[in-house]
Design a protein around this motif. Structure first.
Motif, PDB file in Angstrom:
ATOM      1  N   PRO A  24       0.741  -1.321   0.201  1.00 17.65           N
ATOM      2  CA  PRO A  24       0.078   0.090  -0.081  1.00 17.65           C
ATOM      3  C   PRO A  24       0.888   1.220   0.170  1.00 17.65           C
ATOM      4  CG  PRO A  24      -0.623  -1.589   1.613  1.00 17.65           C
ATOM      5  CD  PRO A  24       0.604  -2.068   1.074  1.00 17.65           C
ATOM      6  N   GLY A  25       0.247   2.466  -0.343  1.00 17.29           N
ATOM      7  CA  GLY A  25       1.005   3.860  -0.367  1.00 17.29           C
ATOM      8  C   GLY A  25       1.499   3.954   1.218  1.00 17.29           C
ATOM      9  N   ASP A  26       2.482   4.759   1.181  1.00 14.51           N
ATOM     10  CA  ASP A  26       3.242   5.016   2.159  1.00 14.51           C
ATOM     11  C   ASP A  26       2.323   5.848   3.228  1.00 14.51           C
ATOM     12  OD1 ASP A  26       6.048   5.731   3.591  1.00 14.51           O
ATOM     13  OD2 ASP A  26       4.799   7.359   3.874  1.00 14.51           O
ATOM     14  N   SER A  30       0.830   9.647   2.703  1.00 18.02           N
ATOM     15  CA  SER A  30      -0.592   9.796   2.442  1.00 18.02           C
ATOM     16  C   SER A  30      -1.306  10.757   3.077  1.00 18.02           C
ATOM     17  CB  SER A  30      -1.310   8.201   2.596  1.00 18.02           C
ATOM     18  OG  SER A  30      -0.937   7.174   1.553  1.00 18.02           O
ATOM     19  N   HIS A  31      -0.907  10.458   4.651  1.00 11.98           N
ATOM     20  CA  HIS A  31      -1.606  11.793   5.642  1.00 11.98           C
ATOM     21  C   HIS A  31      -1.219  12.928   4.961  1.00 11.98           C
ATOM     22  CE1 HIS A  31      -2.894   9.022   8.901  1.00 11.98           C
ATOM     23  NE2 HIS A  31      -1.636   8.680   9.233  1.00 11.98           N
ATOM     24  N   ARG A  32       0.058  13.137   4.972  1.00 14.20           N
ATOM     25  CA  ARG A  32       0.390  14.578   4.451  1.00 14.20           C
ATOM     26  C   ARG A  32       0.021  15.133   3.109  1.00 14.20           C
ATOM     27  NH1 ARG A  32       3.712  12.246   7.903  1.00 14.20           N
ATOM     28  NH2 ARG A  32       5.083  13.498   9.302  1.00 14.20           N
ATOM     29  N   SER A  33      -0.378  14.172   2.053  1.00 11.23           N
ATOM     30  CA  SER A  33      -0.801  14.708   0.794  1.00 11.23           C
ATOM     31  C   SER A  33      -2.178  15.156   1.186  1.00 11.23           C
ATOM     32  CB  SER A  33      -0.840  13.506  -0.293  1.00 11.23           C
ATOM     33  OG  SER A  33      -1.766  12.384   0.130  1.00 11.23           O
ATOM     34  N   VAL A 240       1.824   8.576  -4.389  1.00  5.58           N
ATOM     35  CA  VAL A 240       2.203   7.981  -3.257  1.00  5.58           C
ATOM     36  C   VAL A 240       3.096   6.955  -3.491  1.00  5.58           C
ATOM     37  CG1 VAL A 240       1.709   7.368  -1.035  1.00  5.58           C
ATOM     38  CG2 VAL A 240       0.191   9.161  -2.061  1.00  5.58           C
ATOM     39  N   PRO A 241       4.325   6.793  -3.187  1.00  2.85           N
ATOM     40  CA  PRO A 241       5.122   5.625  -3.404  1.00  2.85           C
ATOM     41  C   PRO A 241       4.720   4.430  -2.200  1.00  2.85           C
ATOM     42  CG  PRO A 241       6.431   7.170  -2.120  1.00  2.85           C
ATOM     43  CD  PRO A 241       5.099   7.771  -2.401  1.00  2.85           C
ATOM     44  N   GLY A 242       5.023   3.171  -2.555  1.00  2.86           N
ATOM     45  CA  GLY A 242       4.638   1.974  -1.493  1.00  2.86           C
ATOM     46  C   GLY A 242       5.446   2.332   0.073  1.00  2.86           C
ATOM     47  N   ASP A 243       4.689   2.079   0.960  1.00  4.69           N
ATOM     48  CA  ASP A 243       5.073   2.129   2.226  1.00  4.69           C
ATOM     49  C   ASP A 243       6.420   1.131   2.620  1.00  4.69           C
ATOM     50  OD1 ASP A 243       5.235   2.466   5.228  1.00  4.69           O
ATOM     51  OD2 ASP A 243       3.178   2.905   5.264  1.00  4.69           O
ATOM     52  N   PRO A 244       7.457   1.832   3.034  1.00  4.60           N
ATOM     53  CA  PRO A 244       8.583   0.766   3.387  1.00  4.60           C
ATOM     54  C   PRO A 244       8.457   0.202   4.653  1.00  4.60           C
ATOM     55  CG  PRO A 244       9.331   3.125   3.787  1.00  4.60           C
ATOM     56  CD  PRO A 244       7.999   3.238   2.974  1.00  4.60           C
ATOM     57  N   SER A 245       7.206   0.605   5.707  1.00  2.00           N
ATOM     58  CA  SER A 245       7.197  -0.159   6.737  1.00  2.00           C
ATOM     59  C   SER A 245       6.275  -1.338   6.407  1.00  2.00           C
ATOM     60  CB  SER A 245       6.232   1.016   7.643  1.00  2.00           C
ATOM     61  OG  SER A 245       7.043   1.843   8.059  1.00  2.00           O
ATOM     62  N   VAL A 422      -6.358  -9.756  15.025  1.00  2.00           N
ATOM     63  CA  VAL A 422      -5.690  -9.069  13.954  1.00  2.00           C
ATOM     64  C   VAL A 422      -6.599  -7.778  13.150  1.00  2.00           C
ATOM     65  CG1 VAL A 422      -4.332 -11.157  13.642  1.00  2.00           C
ATOM     66  CG2 VAL A 422      -6.180 -10.798  12.227  1.00  2.00           C
ATOM     67  N   SER A 423      -7.511  -7.795  13.684  1.00  2.00           N
ATOM     68  CA  SER A 423      -8.311  -6.679  13.031  1.00  2.00           C
ATOM     69  C   SER A 423      -7.635  -5.198  13.073  1.00  2.00           C
ATOM     70  CB  SER A 423      -9.784  -6.615  13.871  1.00  2.00           C
ATOM     71  OG  SER A 423      -9.674  -6.236  15.250  1.00  2.00           O
ATOM     72  N   PRO A 424      -6.991  -4.806  13.840  1.00  2.00           N
ATOM     73  CA  PRO A 424      -6.018  -3.532  13.947  1.00  2.00           C
ATOM     74  C   PRO A 424      -5.187  -3.397  12.719  1.00  2.00           C
ATOM     75  CG  PRO A 424      -5.937  -4.297  16.245  1.00  2.00           C
ATOM     76  CD  PRO A 424      -6.498  -5.568  15.257  1.00  2.00           C
ATOM     77  N   VAL A 425      -4.910  -4.604  11.934  1.00  2.00           N
ATOM     78  CA  VAL A 425      -4.090  -4.342  10.686  1.00  2.00           C
ATOM     79  C   VAL A 425      -4.721  -3.599   9.762  1.00  2.00           C
ATOM     80  CG1 VAL A 425      -3.189  -5.837   8.914  1.00  2.00           C
ATOM     81  CG2 VAL A 425      -3.013  -6.616  11.045  1.00  2.00           C
ATOM     82  N   ALA A 426      -5.934  -3.464   9.736  1.00  2.00           N
ATOM     83  CA  ALA A 426      -6.809  -2.394   8.811  1.00  2.00           C
ATOM     84  C   ALA A 426      -6.217  -1.222   8.843  1.00  2.00           C
ATOM     85  CB  ALA A 426      -8.234  -2.782   9.018  1.00  2.00           C
ATOM     86  N   THR A 427      -5.637  -0.733  10.254  1.00  2.00           N
ATOM     87  CA  THR A 427      -5.679   0.484  10.074  1.00  2.00           C
ATOM     88  C   THR A 427      -4.381   1.040   9.113  1.00  2.00           C
ATOM     89  OG1 THR A 427      -3.793   0.404  12.103  1.00  2.00           O
ATOM     90  CG2 THR A 427      -6.048   0.521  12.543  1.00  2.00           C
ATOM     91  N   SER A 428      -3.472   0.091   8.930  1.00  2.00           N
ATOM     92  CA  SER A 428      -2.427   0.348   7.984  1.00  2.00           C
ATOM     93  C   SER A 428      -2.173  -0.378   6.922  1.00  2.00           C
ATOM     94  CB  SER A 428      -0.972   0.388   8.919  1.00  2.00           C
ATOM     95  OG  SER A 428      -0.706  -0.909   9.215  1.00  2.00           O
ATOM     96  N   TYR A 429      -2.848  -1.563   6.865  1.00  5.26           N
ATOM     97  CA  TYR A 429      -2.700  -2.430   5.761  1.00  5.26           C
ATOM     98  C   TYR A 429      -3.812  -3.504   5.567  1.00  5.26           C
ATOM     99  CZ  TYR A 429       0.667  -5.164   2.582  1.00  5.26           C
ATOM    100  OH  TYR A 429       1.242  -5.791   1.334  1.00  5.26           O
ATOM    101  N   PRO A 430      -4.827  -2.832   4.996  1.00  8.57           N
ATOM    102  CA  PRO A 430      -6.003  -3.717   4.892  1.00  8.57           C
ATOM    103  C   PRO A 430      -5.961  -5.178   4.198  1.00  8.57           C
ATOM    104  CG  PRO A 430      -6.516  -1.542   4.417  1.00  8.57           C
ATOM    105  CD  PRO A 430      -5.033  -1.615   4.534  1.00  8.57           C
TER     106      PRO A 430
END
Length: 442
Positions: A24-26, A30-33, A240-245, A422-430
């Protein structure tokens, strides 16, 4: 934003992982854009936006303060901004869900506008201290009323005109730096942030791209970042480039599961974000950068990762700011390395979505890994590439990175590892678990 019903997941050794993945996008970009587009005059277009819950909380907040934020059927987001100084009074509390980035950066935006905003969040976010942002914003004139311990819910009453300040960061924090710079956008005069230790610089890069008068120079005490207020931002087309995290989970998975080889496309290679790649290469990981290029002012590359035996290292503390979010998955890599890895310099992990040092120590020990907890990190005795014993029940503490990290550990466990939620994973990587399945069966 209510938390969904817990979703437990059980994993054990499988593999190898093969195939191609586009992460997914970084999240930071993403927030800043969304925020900067909402402050520009005119329409900005954003491609590749991370559509996780954290970023959607930012989109909702910008709508609540007057911006027109929409998504086309092809996934392109369009933002008609209100201009710097044009944010409107939100009619209800801003629900930040689990997003600390949204909260801290938006506090900065509100601080220099003549509006009042109340910030709320879920149980995890409400436990995270906001004092490090409250202190400089209060010096700029914002009136901030927080819950005990400087926590959410809190109310920010902005001051217009606010007071420009020169502020030296007491801790390495891109969020605090960005909050002060964003407050400075609508503050007459020049606001300066002195950064003794470099942190991710997405705000500086993107603010310049939008036309802000922002200067960076070296000073005796560190980098000096100066922004001239009352700016007029110009709309942009952002890719937006891919998220390194997010890429880090697959880098470690391919490294520890024998026979694996994957290609991760369009990964942001910003030097302030590349610490995990550096650390893994020091450990012997087989990671190749392919087709290095630039995308929207950010360095980008495809990464080919092949399984390789890992060796323990003492992680250079100087890497901490450039991999602070990746420490949990680095701990997993260390659990499979040959020898004893010492990973320190990460005090910031104590105040993330969970206390990631204590939570990862408990999780790894439950899976059969020997660890020593330090105030700023862990010492981990690796398995030398052998499967972990497993047979563990893991508490994710509503932390998406803990859940994903221990899911990767599960791919190298002899007996099953069960993660409570594992539902919190949707916050950053659905789509995380769908990608995992596709790589395992390819």
């Amino acid at each position: 934003m209510s938390h969904p019903e817990p979703r437990p997941l059980t994993l054990s050794a499988r593999g190898p992982l093969r195939g191609t993945v586009t992460v997914p996008g970084d999240k930071s970009i993403s927030h800043r854009s969304l925020m900067f587009s909402a402050l520009a005059v005119g329409e900005s277009r954003i491609e590749g936006l991370l559509e996780g819950e954290d970023v959607l909380a930012t989109a909702a907040a910008m709508r609540a303060m007057g911006a027109d934020v929409t998504r086309d059927e092809d996934g392109v987001w369009r933002v008609h901004g209100v201009g710097v100084g044009g944010l409107l009074q939100p009619q209800a509390a801003l629900d930040m869900g689990n997003s600390g980035t949204s909260t801290r950066l938006l506090m900065g935006l509100v601080a220099s506008h003549p509006i009042t905003a109340t910030f709320t969040g879920d149980g995890s976010l409400s436990g995270r201290p906001m004092g490090r942002v409250i202190e400089p914003l209060s010096r700029m004139g914002a009136d901030i009323t927080a819950s005990p311990g400087g926590r959410l819910p809190l109310m920010v009453r902005g001051l217009n005109p606010a007071v420009p300040i020169e502020y030296t960061l007491p801790v390495a924090s891109a969020q605090v730096k960005s909050a002060v710079l964003l407050a400075g956008l609508n503050t007459p005069g020049i606001t300066r942030v002195i950064e003794p230790v470099p942190t991710r610089d997405h705000s500086e890069r993107m603010l310049r791209g939008f036309g802000a008068d922002l200067r960076i120079e070296d000073g005796a005490d560190g980098k000096i970042i100066s922004i001239t207020g009352e700016a007029e931002l110009k709309p942009q087309h952002i890719v937006v480039p891919g998220d390194p995290s997010s890429a880090g989970f697959w880098m470690v998975a391919a490294s520890i599961v024998p026979g694996s080889e994957i290609l991760i496309r369009n990964v942001c290679m910003n030097p302030t974000r590349a610490g995990l790649i550096t650390a893994l290469k020091l450990m012997g990981a087989d990671i190749s950068e392919i087709d290095a290029r630039e995308m929207g002012g950010e360095a980008v590359a495809d990464l080919r990762v092949r399984h390789a035996p890992l060796s323990a290292i003492e992680v250079p503390p100087a890497l901490a700011p450039s991999m602070i979010d990746e420490y949990p998955i680095l701990f997993v890599a260390a659990a499979f390395a040959q020898g004893r890895t010492v990973a320190r310099g990460a005090h910031e992990l104590r105040v993330k979505e969970s206390d990631r040092i204590a939570t990862m120590r408990i999780a790894l020990e439950a899976a059969g890994v020997s660890t020593i907890e330090h105030e700023d990190g862990l010492t981990i005795e690796g398995s030398g590439g052998e499967l972990l014993p497993g047979a563990a029940h893991i508490a994710s503490k509503l932390d998406h990175r803990i859940a994903m990290s221990m899911a990767i550990a599960g791919l190298g466990a002899r007996r099953a590892i069960t993660i409570d939620d594992v539902s919190p994973v949707a916050t950053s990587y659905p789509g995380f678990f769908g990608v995992m399945e596709s790589l395992l069966v390819a």
